[in-house]
Design an enzyme around this catalytic site. Structure first.
Site, PDB file in Angstrom:
ATOM      1  N   GLU A 170     -15.887   5.491  25.875  1.00  0.00           N
ATOM      2  CA  GLU A 170     -17.203   6.078  26.599  1.00  0.00           C
ATOM      3  C   GLU A 170     -17.800   5.226  27.648  1.00  0.00           C
ATOM      4  O   GLU A 170     -18.710   4.553  27.674  1.00  0.00           O
ATOM      5  CB  GLU A 170     -18.325   6.021  25.719  1.00  0.00           C
ATOM      6  CG  GLU A 170     -18.030   6.810  24.158  1.00  0.00           C
ATOM      7  CD  GLU A 170     -19.342   6.671  23.393  1.00  0.00           C
ATOM      8  OE1 GLU A 170     -20.373   6.036  23.615  1.00  0.00           O
ATOM      9  OE2 GLU A 170     -19.279   7.609  22.359  1.00  0.00           O
ATOM     10  N   GLU A 352     -15.421  10.575  17.726  1.00  0.00           N
ATOM     11  CA  GLU A 352     -16.451  10.218  17.237  1.00  0.00           C
ATOM     12  C   GLU A 352     -17.238  11.576  16.818  1.00  0.00           C
ATOM     13  O   GLU A 352     -17.383  12.430  17.855  1.00  0.00           O
ATOM     14  CB  GLU A 352     -17.446   9.292  17.873  1.00  0.00           C
ATOM     15  CG  GLU A 352     -16.737   7.769  17.962  1.00  0.00           C
ATOM     16  CD  GLU A 352     -17.876   7.042  18.897  1.00  0.00           C
ATOM     17  OE1 GLU A 352     -18.889   7.143  18.773  1.00  0.00           O
ATOM     18  OE2 GLU A 352     -17.193   5.946  19.436  1.00  0.00           O
TER      19      GLU A 352
HETATM   20  O1  IFM Z   1     -22.673   3.412  17.890  1.00  0.00           O
HETATM   21  C1  IFM Z   1     -22.157   4.276  18.927  1.00  0.00           C
HETATM   22  C2  IFM Z   1     -20.665   3.988  19.179  1.00  0.00           C
HETATM   23  O2  IFM Z   1     -20.613   2.601  19.571  1.00  0.00           O
HETATM   24  C3  IFM Z   1     -20.185   4.655  20.691  1.00  0.00           C
HETATM   25  N1  IFM Z   1     -20.604   5.998  20.497  1.00  0.00           N
HETATM   26  C4  IFM Z   1     -21.841   6.397  19.866  1.00  0.00           C
HETATM   27  C5  IFM Z   1     -22.148   5.550  18.657  1.00  0.00           C
HETATM   28  C6  IFM Z   1     -23.664   6.148  18.243  1.00  0.00           C
HETATM   29  O3  IFM Z   1     -24.482   5.881  18.953  1.00  0.00           O
END
Ligand code: IFM
Length: 443
Positions: A170, A352
């Site tokens: 990210e 994710e």
């Molecule tokens: O916890 C975070 C993660 O570190 C990166 N992506 C989003 C998740 C939730 O906010």
């Protein structure tokens, strides 16, 4: 248990299911084995930066409890585990290698190998060594070269033992939360800094790719982006919505896929555009073997003055998770099909996806009803995307267990496994048990 149509690819053993975590969020043990401080240690110490001034000093104590965590991941029937590596454990301030840091990851990776789990490693999930920030952090182009050196050290040591290497997690968050709105470490709020940080991050990715390919020729190499598709609040907001997509989605993926930044955004922000070296765009667009997609929610956009100014609209009467994000599974389908149309994508992994909930332990169990509905809906969107021709090969739930949720501290629980922070006991929530049942039922 989660259910999909009989002919769904999600029922195949070849589609990999896993859980994801990140170093600073779970490891704790920040002061052991010569780990040096990261920008998150510094940021957490700043009054007001993080909810109740929580920090990652202890977190889930995974540094010491990794074996039981790996056992639990395997016991849930998962195929894969996505973890991140703490750069501050690997390279010391004088540039030398910290063998104790490599040894820790060796122990974790050996435990995963023993359970036959597929391993996806993210090299950078936001915990930049503080000594690099002291020299300018991601505003300093040199940090990209330091990242390449770190990637060399790690991948030379572990090579093909890692199935998937993701360079960055990210970069939108690293650049835009870290340097544009200041919500994340290092806490800077300045447009020019944000765009420069973004460019240097993408450069870091590009510089690392050939190194990873050399050291781990049989592994897959890629990058992980968080995408939040934008929807117009009304017909007159369509053009600014497309601008918002350019600014938040294409600004990150287009350089990787096409070797250029979107012109709309470049022209609009011309006064704050980054310094770009002659060869940079070629380095950044070197090619990836897989694309990691993180999806949580969508954004609804309205005009806010003359084009391209826009604002985010908060719809009422929609379902939201504990962190306030709308539950919108169609956004994942649209995102995947739109990306597939805009680019020649490599295989895609949902790296994710998950929901924060205000979980409570009742009679020894956690019935996270909203979360398991969230998973069922989003997995069904993945199924639909595959049917529409998107080559999705895997899915990682965020997160394996509750952990340090950055500026929200420990208030937000994203785990499918509950962590009792007082005792460090792990308790699988109902969503985890539904995964287990489904994973065991696959043919
Ligand atoms: O916890 C975070 C993660 O570190 C990166 N992506 C989003 C998740 C939730 O906010």
């Amino acid at each position: 248990m989660y259910k999909f149509p009989k002919d769904s690819k999600l029922n195949d053993q070849e589609f990999i299911f896993g859980v994801a975590t990140a170093s600073y969020q779970i490891e704790g043990a920040t002061n052991v084995d010569d780990r040096c401080p990261s920008i998150w240690d510094t940021f957490c110490a700043k009054p007001g930066a993080v909810y109740k001034q929580h920090n990652g000093d202890v977190a889930c104590l995974h540094y010491h409890l990794y074996q039981q965590d790996v056992n639990l991941i395997a016991n849930l029937g998962m195929d894969a585990y996505r973890l991140s590596i703490a750069w501050p454990r690997i390279i010391k301030p004088d540039g030398s290698i910290n063998q104790k840091g490599l040894d820790f990851y060796d122990r974790v990776i050996s435990a995963l190998e023993e359970k036959n789990l597929t391993i996806m490693v993210t090299l950078y999930h936001w915990d930049l060594p503080q000594y690099l920030d002291d020299d300018g952090g991601w505003l300093n182009r040199e940090t990209a070269y330091k990242f390449a050196e770190y990637a060399e050290v790690f991948s030379a040591y572990f090579g093909d033992r890692i199935d998937f290497y993701a360079t960055l997690n990210e970069p939108w968050c690293s650049a835009f939360h870290g340097y544009r709105d200041g919500k994340h470490a290092p806490g800077i709020a300045d447009d020019r800094s944000a765009f420069q940080a973004c460019h240097n991050l993408l450069l870091a990715h590009g510089l690392a790719m050939p190194i990873l390919r050399k050291n781990a020729p049989n592994s897959k190499h890629g990058i992980v982006f968080n995408f939040t598709p934008n929807y117009p609040a009304n017909d007159s907001a369509k053009d600014v919505t497309s601008f918002a997509d350019d600014e938040h989605t294409h600004w990150f993926i287009k350089p990787i896929m096409d070797g250029e930044y979107p012109k709309t955004v470049y022209q609009h922000y011309i006064d704050v555009m980054p310094v770009i070296g002659d060869d940079d765009m070629g380095i950044i667009s070197t090619g990836i073997d897989f694309l990691g997609v993180n999806y949580y929610t969508r954004s609804v956009i309205d005009r806010d003055g003359p084009y391209p100014n826009y604002k985010q609209v908060n719809l009422s009467d929609v379902e939201r998770t504990h962190i306030g994000w709308e539950v919108y599974q169609d956004g994942l389908l649209k995102l995947l099909t739109d990306l597939n149309q805009a680019y020649k994508l490599p295989p895609v992994y949902i790296t994710e996806n998950g929901a924060a909930a205000d979980d409570h332990l009742v009679d020894g169990a956690i019935d996270d009803e909203q979360r398991y509905r969230y998973y069922q809906k989003h997995l069904s969107s993945v199924d639909k995307a595959i049917r529409k021709g998107v080559d999705v090969r895997g899915y990682f739930a965020w997160s394996f267990m509750d952990n340090f949720e950055w500026s929200e501290g420990y208030k937000m629980r994203f785990g499918i496994v509950y962590v009792d922070y007082k005792t460090q006991k792990r308790i699988p929530k109902r969503s985890a048990l539904m995964f287990k049942e489904f994973l065991n039922s696959r043919q």
